[in-house]
Motif scaffolding. Structure first.
Motif, PDB file in Angstrom:
ATOM      1  N   PHE A  49       0.799  -1.231   0.000  1.00 17.89           N
ATOM      2  CA  PHE A  49       0.000   0.000   0.000  1.00 17.89           C
ATOM      3  C   PHE A  49       0.825   1.272   0.000  1.00 17.89           C
ATOM      4  O   PHE A  49       0.359   2.311  -0.464  1.00 17.89           O
ATOM      5  N   PHE A  50       2.069   1.219   0.504  1.00 18.44           N
ATOM      6  CA  PHE A  50       2.839   2.457   0.638  1.00 18.44           C
ATOM      7  C   PHE A  50       3.614   2.811  -0.630  1.00 18.44           C
ATOM      8  O   PHE A  50       4.243   3.869  -0.694  1.00 18.44           O
ATOM      9  N   ARG A  51       3.555   1.946  -1.647  1.00 21.46           N
ATOM     10  CA  ARG A  51       4.246   2.248  -2.894  1.00 21.46           C
ATOM     11  C   ARG A  51       3.279   2.870  -3.897  1.00 21.46           C
ATOM     12  O   ARG A  51       2.065   2.734  -3.795  1.00 21.46           O
ATOM     13  N   MET A  52       3.854   3.560  -4.876  1.00 27.88           N
ATOM     14  CA  MET A  52       3.082   4.135  -5.965  1.00 27.88           C
ATOM     15  C   MET A  52       3.533   3.490  -7.276  1.00 27.88           C
ATOM     16  O   MET A  52       4.610   2.893  -7.358  1.00 27.88           O
ATOM     17  N   ARG A  53       2.685   3.619  -8.313  1.00 25.86           N
ATOM     18  CA  ARG A  53       3.025   3.048  -9.609  1.00 25.86           C
ATOM     19  C   ARG A  53       2.450   3.928 -10.712  1.00 25.86           C
ATOM     20  O   ARG A  53       1.482   4.662 -10.514  1.00 25.86           O
ATOM     21  N   GLU A  54       3.076   3.861 -11.876  1.00 23.34           N
ATOM     22  CA  GLU A  54       2.528   4.528 -13.036  1.00 23.34           C
ATOM     23  C   GLU A  54       1.492   3.626 -13.675  1.00 23.34           C
ATOM     24  O   GLU A  54       1.667   2.396 -13.747  1.00 23.34           O
ATOM     25  N   THR A  55       0.408   4.232 -14.154  1.00 22.77           N
ATOM     26  CA  THR A  55      -0.672   3.455 -14.734  1.00 22.77           C
ATOM     27  C   THR A  55      -1.257   4.204 -15.923  1.00 22.77           C
ATOM     28  O   THR A  55      -0.875   5.343 -16.206  1.00 22.77           O
ATOM     29  N   CYS A  56      -2.166   3.566 -16.622  1.00 21.36           N
ATOM     30  CA  CYS A  56      -2.787   4.184 -17.789  1.00 21.36           C
ATOM     31  C   CYS A  56      -3.778   5.271 -17.344  1.00 21.36           C
ATOM     32  O   CYS A  56      -4.328   5.213 -16.258  1.00 21.36           O
ATOM     33  N   GLY A  71       2.454  17.348  -6.610  1.00 17.29           N
ATOM     34  CA  GLY A  71       3.040  16.853  -5.369  1.00 17.29           C
ATOM     35  C   GLY A  71       2.543  15.489  -4.960  1.00 17.29           C
ATOM     36  O   GLY A  71       2.172  15.271  -3.804  1.00 17.29           O
ATOM     37  N   LYS A  72       2.555  14.539  -5.881  1.00 16.58           N
ATOM     38  CA  LYS A  72       2.097  13.184  -5.567  1.00 16.58           C
ATOM     39  C   LYS A  72       3.133  12.448  -4.709  1.00 16.58           C
ATOM     40  O   LYS A  72       4.337  12.694  -4.801  1.00 16.58           O
ATOM     41  N   LYS A  73       2.623  11.530  -3.902  1.00 14.85           N
ATOM     42  CA  LYS A  73       3.490  10.712  -3.059  1.00 14.85           C
ATOM     43  C   LYS A  73       4.527   9.977  -3.905  1.00 14.85           C
ATOM     44  O   LYS A  73       4.191   9.372  -4.924  1.00 14.85           O
ATOM     45  N   HIS A  74       5.795  10.045  -3.484  1.00  9.68           N
ATOM     46  CA  HIS A  74       6.909   9.339  -4.126  1.00  9.68           C
ATOM     47  C   HIS A  74       7.097   9.722  -5.597  1.00  9.68           C
ATOM     48  O   HIS A  74       7.720   8.991  -6.358  1.00  9.68           O
ATOM     49  N   GLN A  75       6.544  10.851  -5.990  1.00 12.59           N
ATOM     50  CA  GLN A  75       6.544  11.237  -7.410  1.00 12.59           C
ATOM     51  C   GLN A  75       7.934  11.227  -8.035  1.00 12.59           C
ATOM     52  O   GLN A  75       8.143  10.635  -9.111  1.00 12.59           O
ATOM     53  N   LEU A  76       8.904  11.858  -7.401  1.00  9.67           N
ATOM     54  CA  LEU A  76      10.236  11.954  -7.991  1.00  9.67           C
ATOM     55  C   LEU A  76      10.902  10.589  -8.089  1.00  9.67           C
ATOM     56  O   LEU A  76      11.565  10.274  -9.091  1.00  9.67           O
ATOM     57  N   ARG A  77      10.713   9.777  -7.089  1.00  8.36           N
ATOM     58  CA  ARG A  77      11.331   8.453  -7.078  1.00  8.36           C
ATOM     59  C   ARG A  77      10.737   7.566  -8.177  1.00  8.36           C
ATOM     60  O   ARG A  77      11.460   6.839  -8.871  1.00  8.36           O
ATOM     61  N   VAL A  78       9.408   7.627  -8.332  1.00 11.19           N
ATOM     62  CA  VAL A  78       8.754   6.825  -9.365  1.00 11.19           C
ATOM     63  C   VAL A  78       9.150   7.315 -10.755  1.00 11.19           C
ATOM     64  O   VAL A  78       9.463   6.513 -11.651  1.00 11.19           O
ATOM     65  N   HIS A  79       9.168   8.616 -10.971  1.00 15.00           N
ATOM     66  CA  HIS A  79       9.491   9.159 -12.291  1.00 15.00           C
ATOM     67  C   HIS A  79      10.921   8.829 -12.706  1.00 15.00           C
ATOM     68  O   HIS A  79      11.171   8.449 -13.855  1.00 15.00           O
ATOM     69  N   MET A  80      11.855   8.954 -11.780  1.00 16.85           N
ATOM     70  CA  MET A  80      13.247   8.640 -12.138  1.00 16.85           C
ATOM     71  C   MET A  80      13.407   7.150 -12.424  1.00 16.85           C
ATOM     72  O   MET A  80      14.102   6.758 -13.370  1.00 16.85           O
ATOM     73  N   ALA A  81      12.770   6.312 -11.615  1.00 15.12           N
ATOM     74  CA  ALA A  81      12.853   4.870 -11.864  1.00 15.12           C
ATOM     75  C   ALA A  81      12.221   4.514 -13.206  1.00 15.12           C
ATOM     76  O   ALA A  81      12.721   3.645 -13.937  1.00 15.12           O
ATOM     77  N   ALA A  82      11.129   5.191 -13.577  1.00 10.20           N
ATOM     78  CA  ALA A  82      10.462   4.917 -14.848  1.00 10.20           C
ATOM     79  C   ALA A  82      11.348   5.278 -16.037  1.00 10.20           C
ATOM     80  O   ALA A  82      11.259   4.653 -17.099  1.00 10.20           O
ATOM     81  N   CYS A 140      12.773   1.334  -2.574  1.00 11.49           N
ATOM     82  CA  CYS A 140      11.382   1.091  -2.967  1.00 11.49           C
ATOM     83  C   CYS A 140      11.205   0.976  -4.478  1.00 11.49           C
ATOM     84  O   CYS A 140      10.297   0.279  -4.937  1.00 11.49           O
ATOM     85  N   TYR A 141      12.030   1.668  -5.253  1.00 13.59           N
ATOM     86  CA  TYR A 141      11.838   1.735  -6.704  1.00 13.59           C
ATOM     87  C   TYR A 141      13.165   1.515  -7.414  1.00 13.59           C
ATOM     88  O   TYR A 141      14.194   2.034  -6.987  1.00 13.59           O
ATOM     89  N   PRO A 142      13.176   0.722  -8.480  1.00 15.77           N
ATOM     90  CA  PRO A 142      12.011   0.076  -9.095  1.00 15.77           C
ATOM     91  C   PRO A 142      11.556  -1.190  -8.367  1.00 15.77           C
ATOM     92  O   PRO A 142      10.448  -1.660  -8.576  1.00 15.77           O
ATOM     93  N   GLU A 143      12.413  -1.750  -7.501  1.00 12.87           N
ATOM     94  CA  GLU A 143      12.053  -2.962  -6.770  1.00 12.87           C
ATOM     95  C   GLU A 143      12.062  -2.675  -5.282  1.00 12.87           C
ATOM     96  O   GLU A 143      12.855  -1.878  -4.783  1.00 12.87           O
ATOM     97  N   LEU A 144      11.173  -3.360  -4.561  1.00 11.17           N
ATOM     98  CA  LEU A 144      11.081  -3.192  -3.119  1.00 11.17           C
ATOM     99  C   LEU A 144      12.089  -4.097  -2.437  1.00 11.17           C
ATOM    100  O   LEU A 144      12.064  -5.318  -2.609  1.00 11.17           O
TER     101      LEU A 144
END
Length: 302
Positions: free
Chosen positions: A203-210, A238-249, A259-263
């Motif tokens: 639940f504490f992670r975020m993901r990119e989706t369609c 200002g989404k949760k973990h936004q910078l971490r998810v975007h850089m990993a993507a 947490c990103y890209p793997e926990l």
């Protein structure tokens, strides 16, 4: 159920710098408030609840302590102050880069949570600052991850708080971060990365989706360090973990991101030798009270 009540931001809910959580007692067949709390939070022993009540750390909504014999009543609102046995000590300290009648700007170290949550109560930025300045009106106007270091803006005055909160809600504050991550020689910079972020698993992670984008980050390169680069990240949203998810993507997960890209498996205690290489470097805005252009910079380095 774990002890995870809603942490309030009420100005009066404070004991020794710790915030109160609130619980509206559910329907049941209990005789006392103590009985209800024990059933609602089975991970907390009856003796622990009894001791908290004896020390005045379970209260009615008016702030008056509730005795262990206080009768149960469905819907009764109870304030309680969370405690964590053997809370991990965070051996790094915040600095205050600005303080006036309305604002406090803190420079947070890595590993220190901004507000009490989970297994952290005393060792949080909010608890430390409220104790240090004896100001229960201190409330963070935004949050950064526990793993992230850098600037956090606090309201120090309840009368002007809403005007500063509007800066974030209306995206009238410029936030600049720095990160160290893998080099991306095939990308053209500066660039803008937009995507739709949704809750992931766990639940504490975020993901990119369609779907339509609800997050936007401006990305530039500040310095080449060989196989890694130093990036400038400017989140528009200002989404949760936004910078971490975007850089990993993009294929450039931030160094030491667990947490990103793997926990990664979380260790029993944090590995203080591996801080996340992400820093909230600068906050800039026009002050809603004075109209003055203001800017604050972190003194920390990655």
């Amino acid at each position: 159920m774990l002890e995870t009540g809603v942490d309030t931001m009420s100005d009066d809910d404070l004991i020794d710098g710790a915030m109160a959580s609130r619980l509206q007692l559910p329907r049941g067949e209990w005789h006392t408030v103590l009985d209800c709390l024990c059933a609602h939070f089975p991970a907390i022993s009856r003796d622990q609840w009894w001791q908290r009540m004896a020390r005045g750390r379970v209260q009615g909504v008016d702030g008056n302590p509730l005795a262990s014999t206080h009768p149960y009543r469905v819907g009764l609102e109870v304030r309680y102050f969370r405690e964590v046995d053997d809370e991990t000590v965070i051996p790094f300290y915040e600095t205050v880069v600005h303080l006036d009648d309305h604002l406090l700007v803190a420079d947070k170290p890595h590993f220190l949570p901004v507000v009490p949550a989970g297994k952290y109560v005393e060792h949080t930025l909010l608890s430390r600052l409220r104790r240090r300045f004896n100001n229960p009106d201190l409330v963070p106007l935004h949050r950064i991850d526990r793993a992230t270091a850098g600037l956090v803006l606090f309201s120090a005055n309840r009368d002007t708080r809403a005007r500063y909160q509007a800066l974030f809600r209306e995206q009238r504050i410029e936030k600049t971060y720095e990160a160290i991550a893998a080099a991306l020689p095939m990308q053209v910079f500066p660039m803008v990365h937009c995507s739709r972020l949704a809750r992931g698993e766990p639940f504490f992670r975020m993901r990119e989706t369609c779907g339509d984008a609800n997050s936007e980050t401006r990305i530039g390169v500040l310095e080449s360090l060989g196989s890694t680069w130093r990036y400038r990240l400017q989140p528009v949203t200002g989404k949760k973990h936004q910078l971490r998810v975007h850089m990993a993507a993009l294929g450039a997960a931030i160094v030491n991101d667990d947490c990103y890209p793997e926990l990664a498996v979380e260790p029993e205690t944090p590995d203080f030798t591996r801080p996340l290489k992400l820093l909230a470097r600068r906050l800039a805005f026009n002050d809603p009270i004075t109209g003055q252009a203001r800017g604050f910079d972190s003194l920390r380095e990655l």
